[in-house]
Motif scaffolding. Structure first.
Motif, PDB file in Angstrom:
ATOM      1  N   PRO A 119       3.697  -2.044 -29.238  1.00  0.00           N
ATOM      2  CA  PRO A 119       2.301  -2.112 -29.688  1.00  0.00           C
ATOM      3  C   PRO A 119       2.018  -1.204 -30.881  1.00  0.00           C
ATOM      4  O   PRO A 119       1.227  -1.557 -31.750  1.00  0.00           O
ATOM      5  N   TYR A 120       2.660  -0.023 -30.924  1.00  0.00           N
ATOM      6  CA  TYR A 120       2.402   0.876 -32.042  1.00  0.00           C
ATOM      7  C   TYR A 120       2.793   0.221 -33.357  1.00  0.00           C
ATOM      8  O   TYR A 120       2.019   0.216 -34.323  1.00  0.00           O
ATOM      9  N   PHE A 121       3.999  -0.337 -33.427  1.00  0.00           N
ATOM     10  CA  PHE A 121       4.457  -0.924 -34.689  1.00  0.00           C
ATOM     11  C   PHE A 121       3.756  -2.247 -34.979  1.00  0.00           C
ATOM     12  O   PHE A 121       3.556  -2.593 -36.148  1.00  0.00           O
ATOM     13  N   ALA A 122       3.374  -2.982 -33.941  1.00  0.00           N
ATOM     14  CA  ALA A 122       2.590  -4.195 -34.162  1.00  0.00           C
ATOM     15  C   ALA A 122       1.235  -3.844 -34.780  1.00  0.00           C
ATOM     16  O   ALA A 122       0.777  -4.502 -35.731  1.00  0.00           O
ATOM     17  N   GLU A 123       0.599  -2.790 -34.260  1.00  0.00           N
ATOM     18  CA  GLU A 123      -0.680  -2.367 -34.824  1.00  0.00           C
ATOM     19  C   GLU A 123      -0.503  -1.838 -36.241  1.00  0.00           C
ATOM     20  O   GLU A 123      -1.321  -2.100 -37.133  1.00  0.00           O
ATOM     21  N   LEU A 124       0.581  -1.087 -36.475  1.00  0.00           N
ATOM     22  CA  LEU A 124       0.866  -0.596 -37.821  1.00  0.00           C
ATOM     23  C   LEU A 124       1.024  -1.754 -38.800  1.00  0.00           C
ATOM     24  O   LEU A 124       0.461  -1.731 -39.898  1.00  0.00           O
ATOM     25  N   GLY A 165       0.198  10.761 -23.243  1.00  0.00           N
ATOM     26  CA  GLY A 165       1.037   9.933 -24.098  1.00  0.00           C
ATOM     27  C   GLY A 165       0.977  10.346 -25.551  1.00  0.00           C
ATOM     28  O   GLY A 165       0.438  11.397 -25.911  1.00  0.00           O
ATOM     29  N   PHE A 166       1.547   9.486 -26.410  1.00  0.00           N
ATOM     30  CA  PHE A 166       1.603   9.765 -27.847  1.00  0.00           C
ATOM     31  C   PHE A 166       1.720   8.426 -28.568  1.00  0.00           C
ATOM     32  O   PHE A 166       2.659   7.690 -28.346  1.00  0.00           O
ATOM     33  N   ASP A 167       0.744   8.091 -29.380  1.00  0.00           N
ATOM     34  CA  ASP A 167       0.748   6.929 -30.283  1.00  0.00           C
ATOM     35  C   ASP A 167      -0.641   6.362 -30.506  1.00  0.00           C
ATOM     36  O   ASP A 167      -0.886   5.726 -31.516  1.00  0.00           O
ATOM     37  N   GLY A 168      -1.535   6.526 -29.522  1.00  0.00           N
ATOM     38  CA  GLY A 168      -2.895   6.030 -29.696  1.00  0.00           C
ATOM     39  C   GLY A 168      -3.016   4.522 -29.697  1.00  0.00           C
ATOM     40  O   GLY A 168      -3.910   3.978 -30.353  1.00  0.00           O
ATOM     41  N   ILE A 169      -2.144   3.806 -28.949  1.00  0.00           N
ATOM     42  CA  ILE A 169      -2.226   2.352 -28.939  1.00  0.00           C
ATOM     43  C   ILE A 169      -3.463   1.893 -28.173  1.00  0.00           C
ATOM     44  O   ILE A 169      -3.951   2.575 -27.281  1.00  0.00           O
ATOM     45  N   GLU A 170      -3.959   0.724 -28.539  1.00  0.00           N
ATOM     46  CA  GLU A 170      -5.197   0.223 -27.932  1.00  0.00           C
ATOM     47  C   GLU A 170      -5.042  -0.011 -26.436  1.00  0.00           C
ATOM     48  O   GLU A 170      -5.990   0.155 -25.667  1.00  0.00           O
ATOM     49  N   GLU A 171      -3.848  -0.390 -25.996  1.00  0.00           N
ATOM     50  CA  GLU A 171      -3.615  -0.662 -24.577  1.00  0.00           C
ATOM     51  C   GLU A 171      -3.973   0.532 -23.698  1.00  0.00           C
ATOM     52  O   GLU A 171      -4.452   0.372 -22.575  1.00  0.00           O
TER      53      GLU A 171
END
Length: 340
Positions: free
Chosen positions: A73-78, A275-281
Motif C-alpha cells: 500500500p505504501y508504494f501504491a499510494e506513492l 507502525g511506520f508508513d502512514g498508509i490509509e489502511e
C-alpha cells in the motif's frame, strides 16, 4: 487523416514555419497574420500534437517510477501521488517494480534505456542506488532513507529520527518493554538499518536505564502482514513480558495486531503497537493503527519538482546533487492510546 501544419499553412497562405510560430506562441507575429492562421486552424479543426512537439524538442513527456513492490500500500499510494504530481506538467508516468532485489534493480534500469524516458524516480531497496543513478544516463531522483554522497538528487526521510520518535511515543504512554519487528536480515536493507538504529538510540537516551534486549529484536525476511504475524508469534513464545512493539512498516504492524488478538491479548491494553508508513489502511483497521506518517504526497511532489529542474525548466541541470529531507509526523491512534 487529420489536418497538419502543411494544410493550415496552405489555407492561410503562409509558410509552415509561420504556422508553427503561431501555434507555439511566438510573439513576433503580425496581428493580421496571426488572425489569418488562427482562422485557418479553426476552419480545419487542426489540433497540435503535444507528443510530436515534445519529441522535436528532445523530450518524450514520459518519466519512469521504479519501486520495490506495487502490492505494498505504501508504494501504491506513492505511485498515485507521483502520477498526480506529474499530470500538471503533461507527463506520463511509466511504473515498474524491482521486487527489492539488486539484480532486478540493475535489469530494470538497463531496460529503461530502451524507452524514450526523460527521467527516473527510483526508490531503491539496496545500497547500490548511486551506481544505478550513474548508469541510467538520464536525470534521476532517488527516494528513501537519508544517505550520503549520492550522485543524484534525493528526496529523503530521516528513518532513524522517525523511529526514535515512534519509540518515544510508546515511552510517553507508559511502555517500557518495547520490541522491534522488522530488523534487517541482510546487509543492504538501508531503511530498516536506520530504523533499528533509531529504535536502539531512543531506548538508550530515555534516561530510564533501558537498553535494547536481543529477545525483543526480531528479523523478518519480508515486510508483509504475514511476516508481522509470524514475528509476533515468535515474540509471544520468547518474550512474554513485552508491553509494546514498534514495527518497521504498517503492514508488519497490522499482521502483529492480528496475532495478538488471536492470542486473546488486548491492543493496546496488554501490548501497544506502533507502525511506520502512514498508509490509509491503518486509519480503518481495528484497532486503528498508530504510525509514523512520512508525508508520501510531499515526497512525490518534491521528486517531480526536482526532476523538472534537472530537465531544464529552471536551468538547474549542472547543479550539484541535492538532498531534501521531508518532515515526518506521529499519528497517534487506538493501537497505542486506546479509544477515547
Amino acid at each position: 487523416m487529420p489536418p497538419g501544419l502543411k494544410d493550415v499553412a496552405a489555407r492561410a497562405g503562409v509558410s509552415i514555419k509561420t504556422v508553427s510560430n503561431v501555434v507555439n506562441g511566438y510573439v513576433h507575429i503580425a496581428p493580421e497574420t496571426r488572425a489569418r492562421v488562427q482562422a485557418a486552424i479553426d476552419a480545419l479543426g487542426y489540433v497540435p500534437n503535444p507528443a510530436a512537439r515534445r519529441l522535436r524538442g528532445g523530450r518524450s513527456g514520459v518519466i519512469a517510477l521504479a519501486v520495490p513492490e506495487l502490492r505494498s500500500p505504501y508504494f501504491a499510494e506513492l505511485a498515485g501521488h507521483v502520477v498526480q504530481a506529474a499530470a500538471p506538467r503533461g507527463w506520463t508516468v511509466l511504473i515498474d517494480q524491482t521486487d527489492g532485489r539488486a539484480d532486478r534493480e540493475h535489469d530494470l534500469v538497463a531496460g529503461l534505456r530502451r524507452h524514450a524516458i526523460d527521467g527516473l524516480i527510483l526508490s531503491p531497496a539496496e545500497t547500490l542506488a548511486g551506481e544505478l543513478a550513474r548508469r541510467q544516463g538520464v536525470p534521476a531522483v532517488l527516494l528513501g532513507e537519508r544517505t550520503r554522497d549520492e550522485p543524484a538528487d534525493h528526496v529523503a526521510t530521516d528513518g532513524a529520527a522517525a523511529a526514535g520518535d515512534a519509540v518515544r511515543h510508546l515511552l510517553r504512554v507508559g511502555r517500557r518493554r518495547i520490541a522491534a519487528i522488522g530488523v534487517p536480515d541482510r546487509p543492504g536493507a538501508v531503511a530498516r538499518r536506520q530504523r533499528l538504529a533509531g529504535y536502539r538510540a531512543a531506548l538508550a537516551d530515555a534516561g530510564l536505564g533501558l537498553v535494547a534486549d536481543p529477545r525483543f529484536e526480531v528479523p523478518v525476511g519480508g515486510l508483509r502482514r504475514a511476516d508481522g504475524a509470524a514475528a509476533m508469534e515468535y515474540l509471544l513464545d520468547r518474550a512474554k513480558d513485552l508491553d509494546a512493539v514498534f514495527c518497521f512498516t504498517d503492514l508488519l504492524a497490522l499482521g502483529a495486531i492480528r496475532t495478538l488478538i488471536e492470542h486473546g491479548a488486548d491492543v493496546p491494553g496488554d501490548v501497544a503497537v506502533m507502525g511506520f508508513d502512514g498508509i490509509e489502511e491503518g486509519r480503518y483497521s481495528n484497532p486503528s493503527l498508530s504510525t509514523i506518517d512520512p508525508d508520501t504526497a510531499r515526497i512525490a511532489q518534491l521528486a517531480v519538482d526536482l526532476l523538472a529542474e534537472r530537465l531544464g525548466e529552471r536551468q538547474a541541470t549542472a547543479a550539484p546533487p541535492r538532498e531534501v529531507c521531508v518532515e515526518h509526523r506521529i499519528v497517534a491512534r487506538e493501537s497505542t492510546i486506546g479509544r477515547p
